[in-house]
Design a protein around this motif. Structure first.
Motif, PDB file in Angstrom:
ATOM      1  N   SER A  64       0.835  -1.213   0.000  1.00  0.00           N
ATOM      2  CA  SER A  64       0.000   0.000   0.000  1.00  0.00           C
ATOM      3  C   SER A  64       0.863   1.254   0.000  1.00  0.00           C
ATOM      4  O   SER A  64       0.604   2.210  -0.738  1.00  0.00           O
ATOM      5  N   LEU A  65       1.882   1.265   0.838  1.00  0.00           N
ATOM      6  CA  LEU A  65       2.781   2.426   0.902  1.00  0.00           C
ATOM      7  C   LEU A  65       3.540   2.591  -0.423  1.00  0.00           C
ATOM      8  O   LEU A  65       3.713   3.714  -0.909  1.00  0.00           O
ATOM      9  N   PHE A  66       3.968   1.478  -1.011  1.00  0.00           N
ATOM     10  CA  PHE A  66       4.658   1.518  -2.302  1.00  0.00           C
ATOM     11  C   PHE A  66       3.762   2.128  -3.383  1.00  0.00           C
ATOM     12  O   PHE A  66       4.185   3.004  -4.142  1.00  0.00           O
ATOM     13  N   VAL A  67       2.530   1.691  -3.451  1.00  0.00           N
ATOM     14  CA  VAL A  67       1.582   2.208  -4.447  1.00  0.00           C
ATOM     15  C   VAL A  67       1.307   3.690  -4.196  1.00  0.00           C
ATOM     16  O   VAL A  67       1.309   4.507  -5.123  1.00  0.00           O
ATOM     17  N   THR A  69       4.824  10.446  -5.946  1.00  0.00           N
ATOM     18  CA  THR A  69       6.111  10.913  -6.482  1.00  0.00           C
ATOM     19  C   THR A  69       6.280  10.655  -7.976  1.00  0.00           C
ATOM     20  O   THR A  69       7.090  11.314  -8.621  1.00  0.00           O
ATOM     21  N   GLY A  70       5.534   9.717  -8.510  1.00  0.00           N
ATOM     22  CA  GLY A  70       5.689   9.388  -9.919  1.00  0.00           C
ATOM     23  C   GLY A  70       4.656  10.020 -10.826  1.00  0.00           C
ATOM     24  O   GLY A  70       4.866  10.108 -12.037  1.00  0.00           O
ATOM     25  N   ILE A  71       3.519  10.452 -10.252  1.00  0.00           N
ATOM     26  CA  ILE A  71       2.462  11.024 -11.092  1.00  0.00           C
ATOM     27  C   ILE A  71       2.060  12.416 -10.617  1.00  0.00           C
ATOM     28  O   ILE A  71       2.165  13.395 -11.363  1.00  0.00           O
ATOM     29  N   VAL A  72       1.618  12.532  -9.380  1.00  0.00           N
ATOM     30  CA  VAL A  72       1.094  13.803  -8.875  1.00  0.00           C
ATOM     31  C   VAL A  72       2.171  14.887  -8.859  1.00  0.00           C
ATOM     32  O   VAL A  72       1.957  15.988  -9.387  1.00  0.00           O
ATOM     33  N   TYR A  73       3.324  14.606  -8.257  1.00  0.00           N
ATOM     34  CA  TYR A  73       4.388  15.615  -8.160  1.00  0.00           C
ATOM     35  C   TYR A  73       4.887  16.065  -9.538  1.00  0.00           C
ATOM     36  O   TYR A  73       4.935  17.276  -9.802  1.00  0.00           O
ATOM     37  N   PRO A  74       5.245  15.152 -10.451  1.00  0.00           N
ATOM     38  CA  PRO A  74       5.714  15.619 -11.770  1.00  0.00           C
ATOM     39  C   PRO A  74       4.663  16.428 -12.531  1.00  0.00           C
ATOM     40  O   PRO A  74       4.996  17.425 -13.182  1.00  0.00           O
ATOM     41  N   LEU A  75       3.404  16.019 -12.482  1.00  0.00           N
ATOM     42  CA  LEU A  75       2.361  16.778 -13.171  1.00  0.00           C
ATOM     43  C   LEU A  75       2.178  18.157 -12.554  1.00  0.00           C
ATOM     44  O   LEU A  75       1.964  19.145 -13.273  1.00  0.00           O
TER      45      LEU A  75
END
Length: 190
Positions: free
Chosen positions: A10-13, A19-25
């Motif tokens: 759960s923490l990994f997802v 960090t992989g979708i929300v932050y870069p966008l």
């Protein structure tokens, strides 16, 4: 085992999404809003077609154009994927030979020019991609370009002056001329 595995997955997802979708966008959206030109590569568009970037030099070799700083990227000049200096020190025979060759090329292109050759016309920049030259380097080339294009040198001096950018925020760096923008304006003089 299930009690340890479920929270870890759960923490990994969750961290992957943040960090992989929300932050870069989010960062990309802010950059596109705050700096729209820079996020698109600072492209220079002529007749609806991108002809270069304000931030990366181009290899002008035709004597009818102003020449930029030499590029140390290899094997192709101004190769952004190969950005970097030559790492040759002031006592390097290879650097000395390269500078001598550049001086000879400048003298061969304009043998009547007796002005001192500005250093930025014979020394590559640290990145090898510098799109700018000093106003002195542009002034050094005015006679050659004017002669080959059958233009009055005074007109080219005005053109160089119009394309000379001042210090950033009035204090940082030195005055400079973007070679690509100058050559585009030069072509428009016809």
């Amino acid at each position: 085992m299930k009690t340890l595995l479920r929270p870890a997955v759960s923490l990994f997802v969750l961290l992957t999404v943040v960090t992989g979708i929300v932050y870069p966008l989010t960062v990309t959206g802010i950059a596109k809003f705050a700096f729209p030109n820079a996020t698109e590569g600072s492209l220079i568009v002529k007749d609806g077609k991108a002809v270069g970037s304000r931030l990366i030099g181009q290899n002008f070799t035709d004597p009818k154009y102003f020449w930029g700083r030499p590029s140390a990227t290899g094997p192709m000049p101004y190769n952004a994927s190969g950005s970097g200096g030559s790492n040759q020190g002031p006592l390097s025979p290879a650097l000395s030979d390269a500078v001598k060759g550049r001086i000879e090329a400048l003298k061969a292109a304009d043998p009547d020019n007796k002005l001192p050759i500005p250093a930025d016309l014979v020394n590559a920049s640290a990145s090898g991609l510098d799109p700018h030259i000093s106003p002195e380097a542009a002034a050094y080339q005015v006679a050659r370009v004017a002669s080959l294009r059958h233009l009055p040198p005074a007109d080219l001096k005005v053109l160089v002056s119009q394309h000379t950018e001042g210090r950033q925020w009035g204090v940082l760096g030195e005055p400079r001329v973007n070679v690509l923008q100058l050559n585009i304006a030069l072509d428009a003089l016809r």
